[in-house]
Write a protein that holds these residues in place. Structure first.
Motif, PDB file in Angstrom:
ATOM      1  N   LEU A  23      26.594 -29.134  61.504  1.00  0.00           N
ATOM      2  CA  LEU A  23      26.995 -28.409  60.297  1.00  0.00           C
ATOM      3  C   LEU A  23      28.453 -27.972  60.323  1.00  0.00           C
ATOM      4  CD1 LEU A  23      23.877 -26.136  59.674  1.00  0.00           C
ATOM      5  CD2 LEU A  23      24.558 -28.169  58.399  1.00  0.00           C
ATOM      6  N   ASN A  24      28.985 -27.665  61.487  1.00  0.00           N
ATOM      7  CA  ASN A  24      30.354 -27.159  61.587  1.00  0.00           C
ATOM      8  C   ASN A  24      31.379 -28.235  61.943  1.00  0.00           C
ATOM      9  OD1 ASN A  24      30.003 -24.428  60.928  1.00  0.00           O
ATOM     10  ND2 ASN A  24      29.195 -24.012  62.959  1.00  0.00           N
ATOM     11  N   HIS A  25      30.971 -29.504  61.935  1.00  0.00           N
ATOM     12  CA  HIS A  25      31.969 -30.526  62.267  1.00  0.00           C
ATOM     13  C   HIS A  25      32.942 -30.675  61.102  1.00  0.00           C
ATOM     14  CE1 HIS A  25      29.633 -33.161  59.669  1.00  0.00           C
ATOM     15  NE2 HIS A  25      30.614 -34.046  59.732  1.00  0.00           N
ATOM     16  N   GLY A  26      34.052 -31.232  61.394  1.00  0.00           N
ATOM     17  CA  GLY A  26      35.066 -31.401  60.358  1.00  0.00           C
ATOM     18  C   GLY A  26      36.232 -30.456  60.590  1.00  0.00           C
ATOM     19  N   ALA A  27      37.346 -30.818  59.995  1.00  0.00           N
ATOM     20  CA  ALA A  27      38.570 -30.041  60.185  1.00  0.00           C
ATOM     21  C   ALA A  27      38.556 -28.777  59.333  1.00  0.00           C
ATOM     22  CB  ALA A  27      39.773 -30.901  59.827  1.00  0.00           C
ATOM     23  N   ARG A  28      39.156 -27.715  59.901  1.00  0.00           N
ATOM     24  CA  ARG A  28      39.336 -26.461  59.173  1.00  0.00           C
ATOM     25  C   ARG A  28      40.808 -26.103  59.233  1.00  0.00           C
ATOM     26  NH1 ARG A  28      35.082 -24.507  62.664  1.00  0.00           N
ATOM     27  NH2 ARG A  28      36.615 -23.164  63.647  1.00  0.00           N
ATOM     28  N   ALA A  29      41.233 -25.383  58.240  1.00  0.00           N
ATOM     29  CA  ALA A  29      42.613 -24.895  58.246  1.00  0.00           C
ATOM     30  C   ALA A  29      42.758 -23.839  59.340  1.00  0.00           C
ATOM     31  CB  ALA A  29      42.957 -24.301  56.889  1.00  0.00           C
ATOM     32  N   PRO A  30      43.942 -23.706  59.922  1.00  0.00           N
ATOM     33  CA  PRO A  30      44.138 -22.672  60.947  1.00  0.00           C
ATOM     34  C   PRO A  30      43.810 -21.281  60.398  1.00  0.00           C
ATOM     35  CG  PRO A  30      45.999 -24.181  60.913  1.00  0.00           C
ATOM     36  CD  PRO A  30      45.141 -24.519  59.734  1.00  0.00           C
ATOM     37  N   GLY A  31      43.004 -20.549  61.134  1.00  0.00           N
ATOM     38  CA  GLY A  31      42.616 -19.204  60.721  1.00  0.00           C
ATOM     39  C   GLY A  31      41.392 -19.162  59.828  1.00  0.00           C
ATOM     40  N   GLU A  32      40.918 -20.311  59.360  1.00  0.00           N
ATOM     41  CA  GLU A  32      39.720 -20.339  58.527  1.00  0.00           C
ATOM     42  C   GLU A  32      38.483 -20.263  59.428  1.00  0.00           C
ATOM     43  OE1 GLU A  32      37.337 -23.332  55.483  1.00  0.00           O
ATOM     44  OE2 GLU A  32      39.260 -23.920  56.292  1.00  0.00           O
ATOM     45  N   PRO A  33      37.555 -19.359  59.123  1.00  0.00           N
ATOM     46  CA  PRO A  33      36.368 -19.237  59.975  1.00  0.00           C
ATOM     47  C   PRO A  33      35.412 -20.418  59.769  1.00  0.00           C
ATOM     48  CG  PRO A  33      36.204 -17.744  58.123  1.00  0.00           C
ATOM     49  CD  PRO A  33      37.563 -18.361  58.056  1.00  0.00           C
ATOM     50  N   ALA A  34      34.502 -20.584  60.710  1.00  0.00           N
ATOM     51  CA  ALA A  34      33.499 -21.639  60.608  1.00  0.00           C
ATOM     52  C   ALA A  34      32.604 -21.383  59.403  1.00  0.00           C
ATOM     53  CB  ALA A  34      32.667 -21.697  61.884  1.00  0.00           C
ATOM     54  N   ARG A  35      32.112 -22.445  58.817  1.00  0.00           N
ATOM     55  CA  ARG A  35      31.245 -22.304  57.644  1.00  0.00           C
ATOM     56  C   ARG A  35      29.895 -21.687  57.998  1.00  0.00           C
ATOM     57  NH1 ARG A  35      33.751 -27.298  56.966  1.00  0.00           N
ATOM     58  NH2 ARG A  35      32.004 -28.341  57.948  1.00  0.00           N
ATOM     59  N   HIS A  36      29.428 -21.934  59.190  1.00  0.00           N
ATOM     60  CA  HIS A  36      28.135 -21.407  59.644  1.00  0.00           C
ATOM     61  C   HIS A  36      28.382 -20.674  60.954  1.00  0.00           C
ATOM     62  CE1 HIS A  36      26.246 -23.976  56.649  1.00  0.00           C
ATOM     63  NE2 HIS A  36      27.080 -24.930  57.050  1.00  0.00           N
TER      64      HIS A  36
END
Length: 99
Positions: free
Chosen positions: A59-72
């Protein structure tokens, strides 16, 4: 303030559900009805937490912007890391305590 986001609540729910399912499907004959042994408790929690590690990683795979929390997340950590800690604690405790 919420301690989980998305599917983070599964960090606690999945190990408990796995233990209850294990107790229902394969009751431990060495204990009274409705109770469980330490071996069965650790095995159920470890199975449920391992399922949650796989689910959280997916569920949490994929790129996130720096400082963005995990979706789950659970307690502001991606949900797979507290679950991995549960698996490690169950394995260590089982190696020390269960004969």
């Amino acid at each position: 303030m919420v301690i989980y986001r998305g599917a983070g609540f599964l960090t606690l729910f999945t190990p408990i559900a796995a233990l209850l399912l294990l107790m229902w499907l394969w009751p431990d004959p060495s204990v009274d009805h409705g109770n469980t042994s330490l071996r069965q408790l650790l095995f159920g929690f470890a199975i449920g937490a391992f399922i949650n590690v796989l689910l959280g990683t997916f569920l949490n795979h994929g790129a996130r912007a720096p400082g963005e929390p995990a979706r789950h997340h659970f307690f502001y950590m991606p949900m797979q890391w507290p679950s991995l800690a549960i698996v490690v604690v169950c394995a260590v405790w089982g190696a020390i305590r269960v004969n």
